[in-house]
Design a protein around this motif. Structure first.
Motif, PDB file in Angstrom:
ATOM      1  N   LYS A   4       0.834  -1.195   0.000  1.00 13.36           N
ATOM      2  CA  LYS A   4       0.000   0.000   0.000  1.00 13.36           C
ATOM      3  C   LYS A   4       0.875   1.252   0.000  1.00 13.36           C
ATOM      4  O   LYS A   4       1.901   1.306   0.664  1.00 13.36           O
ATOM      5  CB  LYS A   4      -0.912  -0.011   1.231  1.00 13.36           C
ATOM      6  N   PHE A   5       0.429   2.262  -0.756  1.00 13.70           N
ATOM      7  CA  PHE A   5       1.219   3.476  -0.905  1.00 13.70           C
ATOM      8  C   PHE A   5       1.448   4.144   0.449  1.00 13.70           C
ATOM      9  O   PHE A   5       0.530   4.332   1.242  1.00 13.70           O
ATOM     10  CB  PHE A   5       0.511   4.457  -1.847  1.00 13.70           C
ATOM     11  N   ILE A  10       8.954   7.773   0.483  1.00 14.29           N
ATOM     12  CA  ILE A  10       9.582   8.702  -0.465  1.00 14.29           C
ATOM     13  C   ILE A  10      10.718   9.450   0.209  1.00 14.29           C
ATOM     14  O   ILE A  10      11.825   9.564  -0.322  1.00 14.29           O
ATOM     15  CB  ILE A  10       8.535   9.682  -1.027  1.00 14.29           C
ATOM     16  N   PHE A  11      10.456   9.946   1.414  1.00 15.45           N
ATOM     17  CA  PHE A  11      11.480  10.688   2.152  1.00 15.45           C
ATOM     18  C   PHE A  11      12.574   9.770   2.682  1.00 15.45           C
ATOM     19  O   PHE A  11      13.693  10.216   2.950  1.00 15.45           O
ATOM     20  CB  PHE A  11      10.827  11.456   3.302  1.00 15.45           C
ATOM     21  N   ASN A 192       9.169  -3.596  -1.747  1.00 12.85           N
ATOM     22  CA  ASN A 192       7.907  -3.794  -2.451  1.00 12.85           C
ATOM     23  C   ASN A 192       7.098  -2.496  -2.562  1.00 12.85           C
ATOM     24  O   ASN A 192       5.901  -2.532  -2.819  1.00 12.85           O
ATOM     25  CB  ASN A 192       7.048  -4.874  -1.776  1.00 12.85           C
ATOM     26  N   HIS A 193       7.764  -1.358  -2.409  1.00 16.28           N
ATOM     27  CA  HIS A 193       7.125  -0.048  -2.584  1.00 16.28           C
ATOM     28  C   HIS A 193       7.673   0.568  -3.874  1.00 16.28           C
ATOM     29  O   HIS A 193       8.533   1.447  -3.855  1.00 16.28           O
ATOM     30  CB  HIS A 193       7.408   0.860  -1.383  1.00 16.28           C
ATOM     31  N   PHE A 194       7.129   0.108  -4.998  1.00 16.98           N
ATOM     32  CA  PHE A 194       7.651   0.503  -6.302  1.00 16.98           C
ATOM     33  C   PHE A 194       7.305   1.952  -6.639  1.00 16.98           C
ATOM     34  O   PHE A 194       8.152   2.706  -7.124  1.00 16.98           O
ATOM     35  CB  PHE A 194       7.099  -0.435  -7.387  1.00 16.98           C
ATOM     36  N   GLU A 196       6.604   4.523  -4.684  1.00 16.07           N
ATOM     37  CA  GLU A 196       7.359   5.458  -3.866  1.00 16.07           C
ATOM     38  C   GLU A 196       8.813   5.558  -4.334  1.00 16.07           C
ATOM     39  O   GLU A 196       9.396   6.649  -4.358  1.00 16.07           O
ATOM     40  CB  GLU A 196       7.323   5.037  -2.402  1.00 16.07           C
ATOM     41  N   SER A 197       9.389   4.422  -4.726  1.00 18.34           N
ATOM     42  CA  SER A 197      10.775   4.409  -5.185  1.00 18.34           C
ATOM     43  C   SER A 197      10.941   5.223  -6.464  1.00 18.34           C
ATOM     44  O   SER A 197      11.885   6.018  -6.595  1.00 18.34           O
ATOM     45  CB  SER A 197      11.227   2.965  -5.421  1.00 18.34           C
ATOM     46  N   TYR A 198      10.004   5.052  -7.395  1.00  9.66           N
ATOM     47  CA  TYR A 198      10.117   5.764  -8.670  1.00  9.66           C
ATOM     48  C   TYR A 198       9.789   7.247  -8.517  1.00  9.66           C
ATOM     49  O   TYR A 198      10.352   8.088  -9.231  1.00  9.66           O
ATOM     50  CB  TYR A 198       9.216   5.119  -9.717  1.00  9.66           C
ATOM     51  N   ILE A 199       8.897   7.591  -7.591  1.00 12.17           N
ATOM     52  CA  ILE A 199       8.629   9.008  -7.327  1.00 12.17           C
ATOM     53  C   ILE A 199       9.875   9.670  -6.749  1.00 12.17           C
ATOM     54  O   ILE A 199      10.248  10.787  -7.140  1.00 12.17           O
ATOM     55  CB  ILE A 199       7.426   9.167  -6.369  1.00 12.17           C
ATOM     56  N   SER A 200      10.537   8.991  -5.824  1.00 15.51           N
ATOM     57  CA  SER A 200      11.779   9.519  -5.252  1.00 15.51           C
ATOM     58  C   SER A 200      12.838   9.723  -6.331  1.00 15.51           C
ATOM     59  O   SER A 200      13.522  10.756  -6.366  1.00 15.51           O
ATOM     60  CB  SER A 200      12.312   8.567  -4.183  1.00 15.51           C
TER      61      SER A 200
END
Length: 261
Positions: A4-5, A10-11, A192-194, A196-200
């Motif tokens: 879940k997002f 991100i931070f 498994n937080h894809f 968030e990783s790509y937004i970062s």
């Protein structure tokens, strides 16, 4: 499916991605330096119309501008060592970054060569003739008359090349280079937080692009400072204006002399 997002990731990811920023910037710097050298060497035969080398330069630019950078990476990483084995040169233990920088450098050089050629060709030929008329050598005419104007024309285009190069480095992870994109893939797989990783990753690239864009804009304005603010007066600007008028008069004299002959 991913987790879940969670905006908190991100931070958390941004500092970890920043840890591999030096690898990305090293690729950019090494590729840009290689591209500038290769681009200048490739532009010279076309500027001076050297028969055989001119054709080779055209083929070089066409290949690297007309094929995807990812295909070029694979060709150089997997194909170049096999070709060099024919001359008993083993590159099997060469670092991956060597192939990455070489490929990006040649790719960038193709665009740099076209930029240099177009910028130099856009400078009025009459100014060079006037420089010869007052006794300047070819080197003096190029460094004092042609190069400053060509740089002012080329910098905006080269700025786009640099920003494109920065974004293209994201493909280096396909060869196993742990730069920012490769690190982002690893973080996404581990947590498994894809999303968030790509937004970062996108945020880091955005910040770097903005910084580079501002620095290049300062350079562009500095090179064009005399043309951008003609209303302001200064001793240097007045001398530059008188110099332009002098070359304009000399150019007219050269043309009148040719017509008289």
């Amino acid at each position: 499916m991913g987790e879940k997002f969670d905006i908190g990731f991100i931070f958390t990811f941004i500092p970890k991605l920043a840890g591999t920023l030096q690898t990305t910037l090293f690729i950019v710097a090494g590729s840009l330096l290689t591209g500038l050298i290769v681009g200048l060497l490739a532009a010279l035969p076309r500027l001076y119309k050297v028969p055989v080398l001119q054709r080779i330069s055209q083929l070089y630019a066409s290949f690297f501008r007309g094929t995807p950078i990812l295909i070029q990476l694979f060709l150089f990483y997997y194909g170049l060592p096999e070709v060099l084995k024919l001359v008993h040169l083993d590159l099997s233990r060469a670092p991956v970054l060597l192939f990455v920088i070489l490929t990006y450098g040649l790719h960038t050089g193709a665009y740099v060569s076209e930029t240099i050629r177009s910028a130099v060709a856009s400078v009025d030929r009459g100014q060079v003739e006037a420089a010869y008329a007052v006794g300047m050598s070819g080197y003096q005419a190029f460094t004092r008359i042609v190069m400053p104007q060509a740089l002012a024309i080329a910098v905006p285009v080269l700025s786009n090349v640099v920003l494109a190069l920065l974004k293209d480095t994201s493909l280096a992870f396909s060869l196993g280079v742990m730069e920012m994109t490769g690190k982002s893939q690893s973080l996404a797989s581990l947590t498994n937080h894809f999303v968030e990783s790509y937004i970062s990753l996108a945020l880091v690239y955005l910040v770097i692009s903005i910084v580079l864009e501002r620095l290049l804009l300062i350079l562009e304005r500095r090179l064009q400072r005399y043309e951008n603010r003609p209303s302001e007066s200064s001793p240097r600007r007045e001398r530059a204006g008188r110099l332009r008028q002098f070359f304009a008069r000399e150019r007219r004299n050269v043309r009148f002399g040719e017509e008289a002959r």
